[in-house]
Design a protein around this motif. Structure first.
Motif, short mmCIF file in Angstrom:
data_model
loop_
_atom_site.label_atom_id
_atom_site.label_comp_id
_atom_site.label_asym_id
_atom_site.label_seq_id
_atom_site.Cartn_x
_atom_site.Cartn_y
_atom_site.Cartn_z
N GLU A 144 0.86 -1.19 0.00
CA GLU A 144 0.00 0.00 0.00
C GLU A 144 0.89 1.24 0.00
O GLU A 144 1.33 1.69 1.04
CB GLU A 144 -0.93 -0.07 1.22
N VAL A 145 1.15 1.76 -1.20
CA VAL A 145 2.23 2.73 -1.36
C VAL A 145 1.88 4.14 -0.89
O VAL A 145 2.77 4.92 -0.56
CB VAL A 145 2.75 2.77 -2.82
N SER A 146 0.61 4.48 -0.86
CA SER A 146 0.23 5.83 -0.41
C SER A 146 -1.24 5.85 -0.05
O SER A 146 -2.07 5.24 -0.73
CB SER A 146 0.48 6.84 -1.53
N ASN A 147 -1.57 6.57 1.03
CA ASN A 147 -2.98 6.73 1.35
C ASN A 147 -3.44 8.16 1.09
O ASN A 147 -4.47 8.60 1.61
CB ASN A 147 -3.29 6.29 2.79
N CYS A 148 -2.64 8.90 0.32
CA CYS A 148 -3.06 10.25 -0.08
C CYS A 148 -3.90 10.10 -1.34
O CYS A 148 -3.56 9.30 -2.22
CB CYS A 148 -1.85 11.12 -0.38
N CYS A 149 -4.99 10.86 -1.43
CA CYS A 149 -5.85 10.71 -2.59
C CYS A 149 -6.55 12.01 -2.92
O CYS A 149 -7.01 12.72 -2.03
CB CYS A 149 -6.89 9.61 -2.35
N ARG A 150 -6.59 12.31 -4.21
CA ARG A 150 -7.25 13.55 -4.63
C ARG A 150 -8.75 13.37 -4.78
O ARG A 150 -9.48 14.32 -5.00
CB ARG A 150 -6.65 14.05 -5.95
N ASN A 151 -9.22 12.14 -4.67
CA ASN A 151 -10.65 11.88 -4.88
C ASN A 151 -11.43 11.84 -3.57
O ASN A 151 -10.86 11.76 -2.49
CB ASN A 151 -10.83 10.56 -5.62
N ASN A 152 -12.75 11.84 -3.74
CA ASN A 152 -13.63 11.89 -2.59
C ASN A 152 -14.75 10.86 -2.68
O ASN A 152 -15.90 11.17 -2.34
CB ASN A 152 -14.23 13.30 -2.51
N CYS A 153 -14.42 9.67 -3.11
CA CYS A 153 -15.42 8.61 -3.21
C CYS A 153 -16.17 8.50 -1.88
O CYS A 153 -15.54 8.49 -0.82
CB CYS A 153 -14.74 7.28 -3.53
N TYR A 154 -17.48 8.40 -1.95
CA TYR A 154 -18.28 8.46 -0.72
C TYR A 154 -18.05 7.29 0.22
O TYR A 154 -18.36 7.35 1.39
CB TYR A 154 -19.77 8.54 -1.08
#
Ligand code: 5AD
Ligand code: FES
Length: 344
Positions: free
Chosen positions: A57-67
């Motif tokens: 799991e290389v990153s838990n940063c995300c530009r999305n906002n999936c509900y």
């Protein structure tokens, strides 16, 4: 219902009304029957061998906002992290020693993980492990980026379509995410030459028999090499935090249906399934799944990659998960194998 299941196995077709009956009017005995049929088909094609993939799991940063997703941008309650190249290579080194021959780099759509950086990471892993498969699961990228990763040595790409029904897609994702773009990505990946995985959550909010039927139709059309499905599990800091979780029975039914529709497909028994029931992954295998994906991420970050609540294995070292998985598979008569486990 048994005659439909037999026909599904023989002709690999299922009418909408039959799916409805299977999903809504299926008792425990019918579930056992379909699971057994699917398990037989999997045994015929793969024997009692289970392919393993090491999940990093290389990153838990995300530009999305999936509900539905715990690592969505709008969740202020998680500590963000990103693995650097050295720690990713460390995970691979450990994983290789443990018998993994597929590494899955999974992460949010992290703007800091630029195309250059991903390309370089893939190239390094390719150089160090020429005999391993490299799977990426990093979300939607440009076609050009997918091509670069492929040329750098990536072999497979997992991108769940989440739902083939466009209005359902809009109920799961905010307006800035597009169903059409997700579909384009999947077809691009396939064209480029990746082994492609799509998939969806079972019991996601507003999912119906009809949307599921469309998902199955889509799988037949795309002909993916892999299909990832697991129950939806609410994560308390998301807009869907109060929604109902998907059930194990529905997940097992759908795993079996997918195995009967696509006998050769690579079908993981997922961590989410292991999270809603202590023997979920074993039961997934007995319902026709043939892949498991133990976690190779450094223990220090495990707790932070929580797409949903109560995720299992967050405290366990890679070696523990690997051996635990071997024991679990043996307990139901299967053997974890040391090879890439390609699609044939
Ligand atoms: N429950 C179950 N699965 C989830 N995923 C994301 N959030 C959840 C959740 N709350 C799945 C999505 C995604 C994959 C990486 O994990 O289907 O594609
Ligand atoms: Fe991780 Fe069992 S697979 S502890």
């Amino acid at each position: 219902m048994k005659q439909w299941i037999d026909r599904l196995r023989q002709e690999r077709t299922l009418r909408p009304e039959e799916l409805r009956q299977l999903l809504t009017g299926c008792d425990a005995e019918t579930l056992r029957y379909i699971n057994k049929q699917a398990q037989e088909v999997a045994l015929r094609h793969f024997g009692n061998k289970i392919y393993i993939r090491g999940l990093i799991e290389v990153s838990n940063c995300c530009r999305n906002n999936c509900y539905y997703c715990g690592i969505r941008k709008g969740n202020p309650n998680i500590e963000r992290y990103r693995l650097n190249l050295e720690s990713i290579l460390d995970c691979c080194r450990q994983g290789y020693k443990l018998g993994f021959r597929t590494f899955v780099l999974q992460g949010g759509e992290d703007p800091a993980l630029t195309d250059d950086r991903i390309e370089m990471t893939v190239a390094r892993i390719r150089q160090n492990y020429p005999d391993c498969a490299i799977t990426l699961s990093l979300g939607e990228k440009s076609r050009d980026a997918y091509e670069r990763f492929f040329r750098a040595g990536a072999n497979r790409y997992l991108l769940r379509h989440e739902t083939y029904n466009e209005s359902h897609y809009r109920q799961l994702h905010p307006a800035e995410m597009f169903w059409k773009h997700r579909m384009d990505c999947l077809w691009d990946l396939k064209e480029i030459g990746y082994q492609v995985g799509c998939g969806f959550m079972v019991g996601s909010p507003e999912q119906t028999v009809d949307t599921l039927y469309e998902d199955l139709q889509f799988i037949r059309k795309l002909q993916p090499h892999m299909v990832g499905i697991g129950p939806f599990i609410p994560q308390k800091d998301t807009p869907f935090g109060e929604k109902k979780a998907g059930t194990m029975e529905d997940t097992l039914r759908l795993l079996s249906i997918i195995r009967l529709l696509q006998p050769h497909v690579l079908l993981p028994s997922t961590t989410a399934l292991g999270t809603i029931h202590p023997l979920g992954r074993e039961k997934g295998i007995q319902a026709g799944a043939n892949v498991v994906m133990p976690n190779l991420s450094p223990v220090a970050v495990r707790e932070k990659y929580k797409l949903y609540d109560n995720k299992i294995c967050t405290g366990d070292e890679a070696a523990e998960c690997r051996h635990c998985m071997a024991r679990r598979m043996e307990s139901v008569g299967y053997k974890v194998v040391v090879n890439r486990g390609d699609y044939h």
